[in-house]
Design a protein around this motif. Structure first.
Motif, PDB file in Angstrom:
ATOM      1  N   SER A  13      33.084 -35.958 -58.617  1.00 29.22           N
ATOM      2  CA  SER A  13      32.650 -34.736 -57.943  1.00 29.22           C
ATOM      3  C   SER A  13      32.108 -35.042 -56.547  1.00 29.22           C
ATOM      4  O   SER A  13      32.354 -34.299 -55.599  1.00 29.22           O
ATOM      5  N   VAL A  14      31.396 -36.178 -56.410  1.00 31.84           N
ATOM      6  CA  VAL A  14      30.882 -36.531 -55.076  1.00 31.84           C
ATOM      7  C   VAL A  14      32.031 -36.798 -54.110  1.00 31.84           C
ATOM      8  O   VAL A  14      32.010 -36.379 -52.952  1.00 31.84           O
ATOM      9  N   LYS A  15      33.070 -37.456 -54.619  1.00 28.96           N
ATOM     10  CA  LYS A  15      34.218 -37.729 -53.751  1.00 28.96           C
ATOM     11  C   LYS A  15      34.905 -36.431 -53.329  1.00 28.96           C
ATOM     12  O   LYS A  15      35.341 -36.285 -52.183  1.00 28.96           O
ATOM     13  N   ASN A  16      34.978 -35.491 -54.257  1.00 27.60           N
ATOM     14  CA  ASN A  16      35.554 -34.188 -53.911  1.00 27.60           C
ATOM     15  C   ASN A  16      34.771 -33.522 -52.795  1.00 27.60           C
ATOM     16  O   ASN A  16      35.334 -32.996 -51.847  1.00 27.60           O
ATOM     17  N   ILE A  17      33.446 -33.559 -52.940  1.00 26.67           N
ATOM     18  CA  ILE A  17      32.601 -32.939 -51.916  1.00 26.67           C
ATOM     19  C   ILE A  17      32.830 -33.600 -50.570  1.00 26.67           C
ATOM     20  O   ILE A  17      32.962 -32.934 -49.540  1.00 26.67           O
ATOM     21  N   SER A  18      32.927 -34.921 -50.582  1.00 26.69           N
ATOM     22  CA  SER A  18      33.093 -35.590 -49.289  1.00 26.69           C
ATOM     23  C   SER A  18      34.419 -35.209 -48.662  1.00 26.69           C
ATOM     24  O   SER A  18      34.533 -35.117 -47.444  1.00 26.69           O
ATOM     25  N   GLN A  19      35.421 -34.952 -49.505  1.00 33.55           N
ATOM     26  CA  GLN A  19      36.698 -34.518 -48.932  1.00 33.55           C
ATOM     27  C   GLN A  19      36.571 -33.148 -48.272  1.00 33.55           C
ATOM     28  O   GLN A  19      37.085 -32.921 -47.184  1.00 33.55           O
ATOM     29  N   VAL A  20      35.864 -32.264 -48.954  1.00 29.71           N
ATOM     30  CA  VAL A  20      35.677 -30.919 -48.399  1.00 29.71           C
ATOM     31  C   VAL A  20      34.906 -30.984 -47.091  1.00 29.71           C
ATOM     32  O   VAL A  20      35.303 -30.394 -46.083  1.00 29.71           O
ATOM     33  N   THR A  21      33.810 -31.747 -47.084  1.00 24.73           N
ATOM     34  CA  THR A  21      33.006 -31.791 -45.856  1.00 24.73           C
ATOM     35  C   THR A  21      33.776 -32.472 -44.734  1.00 24.73           C
ATOM     36  O   THR A  21      33.653 -32.095 -43.579  1.00 24.73           O
ATOM     37  N   ARG A  22      34.603 -33.448 -45.075  1.00 22.63           N
ATOM     38  CA  ARG A  22      35.372 -34.096 -44.029  1.00 22.63           C
ATOM     39  C   ARG A  22      36.361 -33.095 -43.409  1.00 22.63           C
ATOM     40  O   ARG A  22      36.520 -33.028 -42.190  1.00 22.63           O
ATOM     41  N   ALA A  23      36.992 -32.296 -44.283  1.00 23.11           N
ATOM     42  CA  ALA A  23      37.922 -31.288 -43.772  1.00 23.11           C
ATOM     43  C   ALA A  23      37.190 -30.313 -42.859  1.00 23.11           C
ATOM     44  O   ALA A  23      37.668 -29.964 -41.781  1.00 23.11           O
ATOM     45  N   MET A  24      35.984 -29.887 -43.277  1.00 20.94           N
ATOM     46  CA  MET A  24      35.230 -28.949 -42.455  1.00 20.94           C
ATOM     47  C   MET A  24      34.849 -29.564 -41.112  1.00 20.94           C
ATOM     48  O   MET A  24      34.821 -28.891 -40.089  1.00 20.94           O
ATOM     49  N   GLN A  25      34.576 -30.864 -41.151  1.00 28.61           N
ATOM     50  CA  GLN A  25      34.233 -31.564 -39.913  1.00 28.61           C
ATOM     51  C   GLN A  25      35.401 -31.540 -38.935  1.00 28.61           C
ATOM     52  O   GLN A  25      35.245 -31.250 -37.755  1.00 28.61           O
ATOM     53  N   MET A  26      36.603 -31.791 -39.473  1.00 29.75           N
ATOM     54  CA  MET A  26      37.798 -31.776 -38.610  1.00 29.75           C
ATOM     55  C   MET A  26      38.017 -30.398 -38.016  1.00 29.75           C
ATOM     56  O   MET A  26      38.288 -30.250 -36.826  1.00 29.75           O
ATOM     57  N   VAL A  27      37.922 -29.391 -38.862  1.00 28.82           N
ATOM     58  CA  VAL A  27      38.143 -28.022 -38.400  1.00 28.82           C
ATOM     59  C   VAL A  27      37.137 -27.680 -37.302  1.00 28.82           C
ATOM     60  O   VAL A  27      37.492 -27.146 -36.253  1.00 28.82           O
ATOM     61  N   ALA A  28      35.874 -28.044 -37.541  1.00 24.53           N
ATOM     62  CA  ALA A  28      34.833 -27.739 -36.559  1.00 24.53           C
ATOM     63  C   ALA A  28      35.125 -28.458 -35.249  1.00 24.53           C
ATOM     64  O   ALA A  28      34.969 -27.891 -34.160  1.00 24.53           O
ATOM     65  N   ALA A  29      35.601 -29.698 -35.335  1.00 24.81           N
ATOM     66  CA  ALA A  29      35.879 -30.458 -34.117  1.00 24.81           C
ATOM     67  C   ALA A  29      36.955 -29.775 -33.288  1.00 24.81           C
ATOM     68  O   ALA A  29      36.830 -29.628 -32.070  1.00 24.81           O
ATOM     69  N   SER A  30      38.008 -29.297 -33.958  1.00 22.37           N
ATOM     70  CA  SER A  30      39.087 -28.698 -33.174  1.00 22.37           C
ATOM     71  C   SER A  30      38.654 -27.346 -32.611  1.00 22.37           C
ATOM     72  O   SER A  30      39.010 -26.992 -31.494  1.00 22.37           O
ATOM     73  N   ARG A  31      37.845 -26.606 -33.385  1.00 15.97           N
ATOM     74  CA  ARG A  31      37.353 -25.318 -32.876  1.00 15.97           C
ATOM     75  C   ARG A  31      36.417 -25.507 -31.703  1.00 15.97           C
ATOM     76  O   ARG A  31      36.408 -24.709 -30.769  1.00 15.97           O
ATOM     77  N   MET A  32      35.641 -26.571 -31.767  1.00 17.40           N
ATOM     78  CA  MET A  32      34.714 -26.840 -30.679  1.00 17.40           C
ATOM     79  C   MET A  32      35.495 -27.122 -29.402  1.00 17.40           C
ATOM     80  O   MET A  32      35.178 -26.596 -28.345  1.00 17.40           O
ATOM     81  N   ARG A  33      36.530 -27.924 -29.541  1.00 15.24           N
ATOM     82  CA  ARG A  33      37.327 -28.250 -28.369  1.00 15.24           C
ATOM     83  C   ARG A  33      37.912 -26.980 -27.757  1.00 15.24           C
ATOM     84  O   ARG A  33      37.911 -26.788 -26.548  1.00 15.24           O
ATOM     85  N   ARG A  34      38.375 -26.089 -28.627  1.00 14.98           N
ATOM     86  CA  ARG A  34      38.986 -24.856 -28.143  1.00 14.98           C
ATOM     87  C   ARG A  34      37.962 -23.998 -27.391  1.00 14.98           C
ATOM     88  O   ARG A  34      38.240 -23.504 -26.307  1.00 14.98           O
ATOM     89  N   ALA A  35      36.788 -23.872 -27.975  1.00 14.13           N
ATOM     90  CA  ALA A  35      35.757 -23.059 -27.322  1.00 14.13           C
ATOM     91  C   ALA A  35      35.365 -23.668 -25.987  1.00 14.13           C
ATOM     92  O   ALA A  35      35.170 -22.964 -24.992  1.00 14.13           O
ATOM     93  N   GLN A  36      35.300 -24.987 -25.955  1.00 19.99           N
ATOM     94  CA  GLN A  36      34.953 -25.662 -24.704  1.00 19.99           C
ATOM     95  C   GLN A  36      36.006 -25.403 -23.640  1.00 19.99           C
ATOM     96  O   GLN A  36      35.692 -25.090 -22.507  1.00 19.99           O
ATOM     97  N   GLU A  37      37.269 -25.538 -24.051  1.00 15.45           N
ATOM     98  CA  GLU A  37      38.347 -25.297 -23.097  1.00 15.45           C
ATOM     99  C   GLU A  37      38.276 -23.888 -22.544  1.00 15.45           C
ATOM    100  O   GLU A  37      38.447 -23.664 -21.348  1.00 15.45           O
ATOM    101  N   GLN A  38      38.023 -22.953 -23.438  1.00 14.92           N
ATOM    102  CA  GLN A  38      37.938 -21.563 -22.989  1.00 14.92           C
ATOM    103  C   GLN A  38      36.789 -21.363 -22.017  1.00 14.92           C
ATOM    104  O   GLN A  38      36.917 -20.656 -21.028  1.00 14.92           O
ATOM    105  N   ALA A  39      35.677 -22.003 -22.331  1.00 16.47           N
ATOM    106  CA  ALA A  39      34.515 -21.861 -21.452  1.00 16.47           C
ATOM    107  C   ALA A  39      34.827 -22.434 -20.071  1.00 16.47           C
ATOM    108  O   ALA A  39      34.472 -21.853 -19.048  1.00 16.47           O
ATOM    109  N   ILE A  40      35.550 -23.544 -20.071  1.00 12.19           N
ATOM    110  CA  ILE A  40      35.882 -24.166 -18.789  1.00 12.19           C
ATOM    111  C   ILE A  40      36.889 -23.315 -18.021  1.00 12.19           C
ATOM    112  O   ILE A  40      36.806 -23.183 -16.807  1.00 12.19           O
TER     113      ILE A  40
END
Lengths: 303, 144
Positions: A13-40
């Motif tokens: 179960s811990v490994k499952n959680i880490s997979q989910v959080t890792r996926a969320m981290q990736m998604v957040a990273a790409s969204r952050m880049r997009r928002a930054q680009e838009q701001a620029i």
């Protein structure tokens, strides 16, 4: 000590959680880049409109009476605050920080009953729970916001200010400094004060100033009507920028929170794996001892 | 030969940034052309099309949804509320929305948002007009 089967289940179960959080981290990273680009992407416009505004304002000494949006009210009674938070949680201290900044601002200014325009579900929920005066709320704005999405917020601020309902409108948002640092900020949106470079967002634009104050422009129709066109757009721009900054901050806060969660989950998983292996080995050793003991006993009886 | 540095900006993006020979813009007080060495001018823009002339290239057209323009002798900055390049416009969608807006306007008397329909009509008509100007089509202002 937990049973082997129990440990095995927890590791999974811990490994499952880490997979989910890792996926969320990736998604957040790409969204952050997009928002930054838009701001620029909106910076050239921001720089230019700021320049024109300063220029127009420098034409007349009496800036304040040039346009109602520039006029400071003598007595500030009613204040509105646009509070920008996220729709979702799981972003570390992001929502809490900006809400706290807004609350502190209300307290310091003695404006506990300030009218709130909330952007994002988290801010709305909390303010409603605290019994504050939420007069409008905007949530579920798209991932790629356009000015069309921001327009109603701008309208509300401008109309409220011009009709005299509010004497000041402030903007509470999170300034994106870098991936690790986000600064909750409260600053004045209306009235507009040209030449006021207190805001970090705007001061960034002024670096590349090749100013041509010497140029004498022809104005069509006249400076007043031009201000009429420029000032509302300038307000909209500030709200739009603040929104993008907040978005970038939200996603980077989420990214960091999720990275920590992933690391913690991995640490936990390796701890658990260690315990699991130890338990397994212990069981094997015990079994071997049993067998050896049994064989010994058998040898003794047959002898 | 001297040129104009033209920038077209919206809040969301920088749409155009290049050296050109002439700009024809829809000012609030009428459509006007800008050649190099134009006197400094600051004016608001109407809904309309913006034409960009560049020697040796077909003219380019943009649908501009209001805003303002800053003209300096060799530098023109258009700050539009919305701007679209002719090539970007989906003519089919524009046609559809023009149709819808027209129908709404014809049903006047019923409770329809008249102003909204009218501005939708104006917008889609403009977009259609500009879309028809895609590269290769003729220009009605001869290059001098």
């Amino acid at each position: 000590m937990a049973s082997i089967r129990e440990l095995k289940r927890r590791i999974k179960s811990v490994k499952n959680i880490s997979q989910v959080t890792r996926a969320m981290q990736m998604v957040a990273a790409s969204r952050m880049r997009r928002a930054q680009e838009q701001a620029i992407a909106s910076r050239p416009y921001a720089a230019k409109s700021w320049e024109i505004l300063t220029h127009l304002a420098s034409q007349k000494l009496n800036v304040e009476n040039l346009h109602p949006l520039l006029t400071q009210r003598k007595q500030v009674k009613n204040v509105a605050i646009i509070l920008m938070t996220a729709d979702k949680g799981l972003a570390g201290g992001y929502n809490g920080n900006v809400i706290r900044a807004a609350m502190r601002f209300m307290k310091e200014r003695g404006q506990e009953s300030a009218s709130l325009i909330t952007v994002g579900r988290k801010g709305r929920d909390l303010m409603v729970r605290y019994g504050r005066k939420v007069i409008a709320e905007f949530s579920d704005l798209p991932a790629r916001p356009t000015t069309v999405d921001i327009a109603p917020i701008t309208r509300l601020a401008l109309d409220g200010f011009l009709s005299g309902e509010y004497d000041e409108v402030h903007l509470a948002y999170t300034d994106f400094v870098n991936t690790l640092v986000q600064q909750p900020t409260v600053r004045m949106l209306l009235p507009i004060r040209p030449g006021n470079i207190e805001s970090k967002v705007m001061s960034e634009y002024l670096v590349a100033e090749e100013h041509q104050l010497g140029l004498v422009y022809a104005y069509e129709p006249d400076p007043e009507s031009l201000l009429d066109t420029i000032l509302p757009r300038f307000t909209e721009l500030q709200i739009y920028q603040a929104f993008l900054e907040s978005r970038a901050s939200e996603e980077s806060a989420r990214m960091v929170a999720m990275r920590n969660a992933t690391n913690n989950a991995n640490d936990l998983a390796s701890d658990l794996t260690l315990s699991y292996n130890r338990a397994r080995q212990e069981a094997i050793t015990k079994e071997m001892l049993d067998i050896a003991g049994g064989a010994e006993a058998l040898a003794q009886t047959t002898a | 030969m001297s040129k104009i540095h033209l920038e077209i900006l919206t809040i969301e993006r920088k749409l155009y940034d290049d050296e050109v020979d002439m700009v024809v813009a829809p000012g609030v007080e009428g459509v006007f052309g800008v050649l190099p060495k134009h006197a400094p001018l600051l004016t608001a823009l109407n809904y309309g099309e913006l034409q960009v002339k560049k020697e040796g290239e077909p003219d380019q057209f943009f649908a501009i949804g209001g805003g303002f323009i800053e003209v300096r002798p060799h530098h023109v900055v258009v700050m539009a509320d919305s701007a679209e390049h002719a090539e970007e416009i989906d003519a089919l969608r524009a046609e559809e929305s023009r149709h819808r807006a027209q129908e709404l306007l014809e049903k006047r008397g019923e409770v329809v948002d008249f102003e909204k329909a009218q501005s939708a009509l104006r917008r889609s008509t403009l977009r259609l007009k500009v879309a028809k100007r895609r590269s290769g089509s003729r220009s009605d202002i001869p290059f001098s």
